[in-house]
Design a protein around this motif. Structure first.
Motif, PDB file in Angstrom:
ATOM      1  N   LEU A 139       0.833  -1.204   0.000  1.00  0.00           N
ATOM      2  CA  LEU A 139       0.000   0.000   0.000  1.00  0.00           C
ATOM      3  C   LEU A 139       0.868   1.256   0.000  1.00  0.00           C
ATOM      4  O   LEU A 139       0.641   2.180  -0.793  1.00  0.00           O
ATOM      5  CB  LEU A 139      -0.939   0.017   1.207  1.00  0.00           C
ATOM      6  N   TYR A 140       1.871   1.296   0.878  1.00  0.00           N
ATOM      7  CA  TYR A 140       2.751   2.457   0.934  1.00  0.00           C
ATOM      8  C   TYR A 140       3.506   2.628  -0.383  1.00  0.00           C
ATOM      9  O   TYR A 140       3.614   3.737  -0.905  1.00  0.00           O
ATOM     10  CB  TYR A 140       3.745   2.360   2.099  1.00  0.00           C
ATOM     11  N   ALA A 141       4.038   1.538  -0.927  1.00  0.00           N
ATOM     12  CA  ALA A 141       4.779   1.617  -2.196  1.00  0.00           C
ATOM     13  C   ALA A 141       3.885   2.167  -3.300  1.00  0.00           C
ATOM     14  O   ALA A 141       4.278   3.089  -4.029  1.00  0.00           O
ATOM     15  CB  ALA A 141       5.335   0.246  -2.574  1.00  0.00           C
ATOM     16  N   LEU A 142       2.686   1.629  -3.418  1.00  0.00           N
ATOM     17  CA  LEU A 142       1.783   2.078  -4.480  1.00  0.00           C
ATOM     18  C   LEU A 142       1.278   3.498  -4.243  1.00  0.00           C
ATOM     19  O   LEU A 142       1.096   4.262  -5.192  1.00  0.00           O
ATOM     20  CB  LEU A 142       0.627   1.102  -4.644  1.00  0.00           C
ATOM     21  N   MET A 143       1.068   3.859  -2.980  1.00  0.00           N
ATOM     22  CA  MET A 143       0.638   5.230  -2.692  1.00  0.00           C
ATOM     23  C   MET A 143       1.735   6.232  -3.067  1.00  0.00           C
ATOM     24  O   MET A 143       1.448   7.397  -3.330  1.00  0.00           O
ATOM     25  CB  MET A 143       0.245   5.394  -1.223  1.00  0.00           C
ATOM     26  N   LEU A 144       2.979   5.789  -3.090  1.00  0.00           N
ATOM     27  CA  LEU A 144       4.068   6.651  -3.555  1.00  0.00           C
ATOM     28  C   LEU A 144       4.194   6.614  -5.078  1.00  0.00           C
ATOM     29  O   LEU A 144       4.432   7.637  -5.716  1.00  0.00           O
ATOM     30  CB  LEU A 144       5.394   6.226  -2.910  1.00  0.00           C
ATOM     31  N   ILE A 145       4.040   5.430  -5.660  1.00  0.00           N
ATOM     32  CA  ILE A 145       4.196   5.268  -7.107  1.00  0.00           C
ATOM     33  C   ILE A 145       3.110   6.014  -7.880  1.00  0.00           C
ATOM     34  O   ILE A 145       3.392   6.627  -8.913  1.00  0.00           O
ATOM     35  CB  ILE A 145       4.210   3.768  -7.481  1.00  0.00           C
ATOM     36  N   VAL A 146       1.877   5.987  -7.390  1.00  0.00           N
ATOM     37  CA  VAL A 146       0.774   6.620  -8.127  1.00  0.00           C
ATOM     38  C   VAL A 146       1.010   8.117  -8.321  1.00  0.00           C
ATOM     39  O   VAL A 146       1.038   8.593  -9.470  1.00  0.00           O
ATOM     40  CB  VAL A 146      -0.595   6.314  -7.474  1.00  0.00           C
ATOM     41  N   PRO A 147       1.205   8.913  -7.271  1.00  0.00           N
ATOM     42  CA  PRO A 147       1.417  10.344  -7.536  1.00  0.00           C
ATOM     43  C   PRO A 147       2.754  10.627  -8.228  1.00  0.00           C
ATOM     44  O   PRO A 147       2.845  11.534  -9.057  1.00  0.00           O
ATOM     45  CB  PRO A 147       1.349  10.997  -6.153  1.00  0.00           C
TER      46      PRO A 147
END
Length: 180
Positions: free
Chosen positions: A95-103
């Motif tokens: 979740l943290y990785a994807l929350m960083l990758i998306v923006p």
């Protein structure tokens, strides 16, 4: 449930729920953008609004991650099975990785387009990259794929939260804004 359950601190809970609401809003906003006709002033306005909210959300996510690294989460309940501990840990890391990758991927895509970002439609942040459709497309596709995977993980996360909430085993109350 016997005894009091250790909870996340107030800042962690507030950031969790603020980011959750903003993420859901950004998902809906992003999908709605497909309905706005291309090459119109309205599209540019709403795209820049989406980008601006994404930048703010990205900063909040960095703040949340920094807070998490400096403030240990409360321990899981002793009765939590090992497989649930591993699944919880893996899911949170993703979740943290994807929350960083998306923006980040959205921001990078914007910088390989001639349009750049007009922050909240008032402050121009000109692109620092070259106007290159292939690089833009790469980051834009990464952005879209990461959104879909993030949404799937959020559904899993919410399902687990509901399950724990219905069981009243104390796991959900660790992050809820008010104890129940």
């Amino acid at each position: 449930m016997a005894g009091a359950v250790a909870r996340y601190d107030r800042t962690a809970r507030l950031l969790h729920w603020l980011i959750a609401v903003l993420l859901i809003g950004q998902f809906a906003f992003g999908w709605w953008l497909d309905e706005v006709p291309r090459n119109t002033p309205a599209r540019g306005y709403f795209i820049n609004l989406h980008k601006s909210i994404g930048l703010v959300l990205g900063l909040l996510i960095l703040l949340r991650l920094g807070w998490r690294l400096l403030h240990r989460p409360p321990p899981l309940l002793a009765a939590t099975p090992a497989w649930q501990r591993r699944l919880s840990d893996s899911t949170h890391r993703l979740l943290y990785a994807l929350m960083l990758i998306v923006p980040l991927s959205g921001y990078l895509a914007s910088n390989f387009s001639k349009h750049g970002i007009k922050f909240f439609n008032s402050v121009s942040l000109p692109p620092w990259g070259v106007d290159d459709r292939q690089i833009y497309s790469l980051f834009n596709q990464m952005h879209k794929l990461a959104v879909v995977v993030l949404l799937g993980l959020i559904v899993l996360h919410v399902a687990a939260a509901v399950w724990h909430g219905l069981r009243r085993d104390g796991v959900f109350s660790r992050i809820w804004l008010r104890p129940f």
